[in-house]
Write a protein that holds these residues in place. Structure first.
Motif, PDB file in Angstrom:
ATOM      1  N   GLU A  83       1.072   7.896   8.702  1.00 46.84           N
ATOM      2  CA  GLU A  83       0.610   9.156   8.146  1.00 46.84           C
ATOM      3  C   GLU A  83      -0.505   9.716   9.012  1.00 46.84           C
ATOM      4  OE1 GLU A  83      -1.469   8.727   4.383  1.00 46.84           O
ATOM      5  OE2 GLU A  83      -1.646   6.580   4.739  1.00 46.84           O
ATOM      6  N   THR A  84      -0.990  10.880   8.661  1.00 46.62           N
ATOM      7  CA  THR A  84      -2.057  11.518   9.425  1.00 46.62           C
ATOM      8  C   THR A  84      -3.293  10.631   9.427  1.00 46.62           C
ATOM      9  OG1 THR A  84      -1.218  13.668   8.706  1.00 46.62           O
ATOM     10  CG2 THR A  84      -3.435  13.612   9.629  1.00 46.62           C
ATOM     11  N   ARG A  89      -7.497  13.726   7.940  1.00 40.34           N
ATOM     12  CA  ARG A  89      -7.303  14.061   6.525  1.00 40.34           C
ATOM     13  C   ARG A  89      -8.615  14.414   5.853  1.00 40.34           C
ATOM     14  NH1 ARG A  89      -5.659   9.508   4.039  1.00 40.34           N
ATOM     15  NH2 ARG A  89      -5.346   8.185   5.845  1.00 40.34           N
ATOM     16  N   THR A 147       4.952  24.229  -3.451  1.00 40.82           N
ATOM     17  CA  THR A 147       5.121  23.751  -2.076  1.00 40.82           C
ATOM     18  C   THR A 147       4.830  24.866  -1.075  1.00 40.82           C
ATOM     19  OG1 THR A 147       6.812  22.169  -2.804  1.00 40.82           O
ATOM     20  CG2 THR A 147       6.735  22.695  -0.452  1.00 40.82           C
ATOM     21  N   THR A 154      -2.769  25.305   3.659  1.00 46.12           N
ATOM     22  CA  THR A 154      -3.114  24.338   4.707  1.00 46.12           C
ATOM     23  C   THR A 154      -2.787  24.847   6.099  1.00 46.12           C
ATOM     24  OG1 THR A 154      -0.948  23.252   4.489  1.00 46.12           O
ATOM     25  CG2 THR A 154      -2.768  22.405   3.145  1.00 46.12           C
ATOM     26  N   GLU A 156      -0.050  24.527   7.547  1.00 43.03           N
ATOM     27  CA  GLU A 156       0.792  23.534   8.203  1.00 43.03           C
ATOM     28  C   GLU A 156       2.230  24.033   8.267  1.00 43.03           C
ATOM     29  OE1 GLU A 156      -0.058  20.865   9.656  1.00 43.03           O
ATOM     30  OE2 GLU A 156      -2.030  20.283   8.848  1.00 43.03           O
ATOM     31  N   VAL A 160       5.948  19.525   7.730  1.00 44.16           N
ATOM     32  CA  VAL A 160       4.927  18.580   7.291  1.00 44.16           C
ATOM     33  C   VAL A 160       5.096  18.273   5.800  1.00 44.16           C
ATOM     34  CG1 VAL A 160       2.448  18.213   7.010  1.00 44.16           C
ATOM     35  CG2 VAL A 160       3.319  19.307   9.086  1.00 44.16           C
ATOM     36  N   ALA A 161       5.419  19.310   5.010  1.00 40.87           N
ATOM     37  CA  ALA A 161       5.657  19.093   3.578  1.00 40.87           C
ATOM     38  C   ALA A 161       6.852  18.171   3.371  1.00 40.87           C
ATOM     39  CB  ALA A 161       5.894  20.432   2.882  1.00 40.87           C
ATOM     40  N   GLU A 164       5.701  14.541   4.382  1.00 38.59           N
ATOM     41  CA  GLU A 164       4.812  13.915   3.413  1.00 38.59           C
ATOM     42  C   GLU A 164       5.540  13.623   2.096  1.00 38.59           C
ATOM     43  OE1 GLU A 164       1.489  12.828   3.666  1.00 38.59           O
ATOM     44  OE2 GLU A 164       2.181  12.989   5.733  1.00 38.59           O
ATOM     45  N   ARG A 167       7.503  10.553   2.701  1.00 40.85           N
ATOM     46  CA  ARG A 167       6.646   9.367   2.748  1.00 40.85           C
ATOM     47  C   ARG A 167       6.273   8.912   1.345  1.00 40.85           C
ATOM     48  NH1 ARG A 167       1.442   8.183   2.460  1.00 40.85           N
ATOM     49  NH2 ARG A 167       0.852  10.358   2.196  1.00 40.85           N
ATOM     50  N   LEU A 168       5.940   9.863   0.474  1.00 35.96           N
ATOM     51  CA  LEU A 168       5.602   9.516  -0.906  1.00 35.96           C
ATOM     52  C   LEU A 168       6.819   8.945  -1.629  1.00 35.96           C
ATOM     53  CD1 LEU A 168       3.570   9.508  -3.204  1.00 35.96           C
ATOM     54  CD2 LEU A 168       4.217  11.870  -3.704  1.00 35.96           C
ATOM     55  N   THR A 171       7.337   5.461  -0.499  1.00 33.31           N
ATOM     56  CA  THR A 171       6.281   4.585  -1.000  1.00 33.31           C
ATOM     57  C   THR A 171       6.569   4.173  -2.446  1.00 33.31           C
ATOM     58  OG1 THR A 171       4.639   5.623   0.452  1.00 33.31           O
ATOM     59  CG2 THR A 171       3.815   4.389  -1.442  1.00 33.31           C
TER      60      THR A 171
END
Length: 321
Positions: A83-84, A89, A147, A154, A156, A160-161, A164, A167-168, A171
């Motif tokens: 991650e970043t 962050r 979103t 941000t 971004e 990137v959304a 992330e 990634r969530l 996880t």
């Protein structure tokens, strides 16, 4: 016209993206799990239509896919995903300040607005929102809008959304499906007559003519069943069919809306106290890398028990005219 199927297709596309990313990283069990789930989300409406038309084969294939998900879940392992860097962050958080909360706050606001006014919005005689629960459609649309707002705040890239979000999702792993699965399980239990069995047991154990006894049985039953199944959505149809409807509403005249809303909140007291609610209690402990996996539950107990007592009192005082 927006329908809930459009958002299921969008969700399927995102889950399929998570599967593709895992495939590129040679996490084959994760890739297969998310890919199968994406197909189920995308094919949900055709499967239901085929079942209603008398063709059972698509439903049987979907059942096999669900079994495949259960088997793949045993092969999924939690691994660190890049991650970043923390310094970046923290710098971003300091730069954005409280604006970071705007997307999260937009979700309930937008959902309520859609529920209140969505059915009145039409263009050229065509309603903006089509078939499906207006609440669920509003929630899905609110998440999409949130979103977009997060990307705008941000500055971004939209990718990137996606990254992330993926990634969530990885996880959390298979635990991300627990609310959906447990809510479905509650419906299955209710349809199979578990509610009637609960009603007969409760009637034999408590004085059914006592309003207070029925309220306590309903509230504690919601808590216990929620602790067993891990989700109040799963406990609600069973306990309401077994105690709430026949004893409290039909026999004692409780107001259904008040009884249902407080009863559901009472069930969430059980959510605070059980490891079965993995996405609420175990996943946060894993994300925070706590030594004690039950640390979240221990912290919530002093809130859950007084809240349970308050809910029982409110149910007794407010649900009966």
């Amino acid at each position: 016209m927006l329908s809930i199927e459009h958002f299921y297709l969008l969700l399927a596309a995102f889950v399929l993206y998570a599967g593709w990313r895992n495939l590129c990283e040679r996490r084959y069990a994760h890739a297969a799990f998310w890919s199968v789930l994406a197909v189920l989300f995308a094919a949900g409406k055709p499967i239901l239509d085929a079942s209603e038309a008398g063709n059972a084969l698509p439903s049987q294939i979907a059942g096999g896919a669900v079994i495949a998900l259960a088997l793949l879940a045993t092969r999924m392992r939690r691994e660190h995903i890049a991650e970043t860097p923390e310094a970046l962050r923290l710098a971003s958080a300091e730069r954005l300040g409280h604006r970071l909360f705007w997307p999260a706050l937009l979700i309930p606001v937008a959902t309520v607005l859609v529920v209140l006014f969505g059915e009145r919005i039409a263009f050229g005689g065509t309603r903006l929102f089509g078939e499906g629960s207006i609440t669920l459609i509003g929630l899905a649309l609110a998440c999409v809008l949130a979103t977009g707002l997060a990307v705008w705040i941000t500055r971004e890239r939209p990718s990137v959304a996606l990254g992330e979000g993926r990634r969530l999702l990885d996880t959390m792993g298979w635990a991300a499906l627990l609310p959906l699965v447990l809510a479905t399980l509650g419906g299955v239990f209710a349809a199979s007559g578990v509610g009637d069995a609960v009603a007969s047991i409760v009637s034999a154990l408590i004085p059914a003519d006592s309003r207070l006894a029925c309220v306590i049985a309903y509230g504690l039953g919601m808590v216990v069943f929620t602790m067993i199944m891990g989700n109040a959505f799963a406990a609600f149809p069973v306990m309401t069919a077994g105690i709430g409807l026949p004893l409290l509403i039909q026999q004692h005249g409780a107001a259904p809306a008040i009884l249902g809303s407080i009863g559901m909140l009472t069930g969430y007291c059980g959510t605070l106290m059980t490891p079965m609610a993995a996405n609420f209690n175990l996943v946060p402990a894993a994300l925070l890398e706590l030594d004690d996996p039950n640390a979240v539950i221990r912290t919530q107990l002093p809130t859950a028990i007084p809240l349970l007592l308050v809910n029982l009192a409110l149910m007794y005082w407010l649900a009966f005219p």
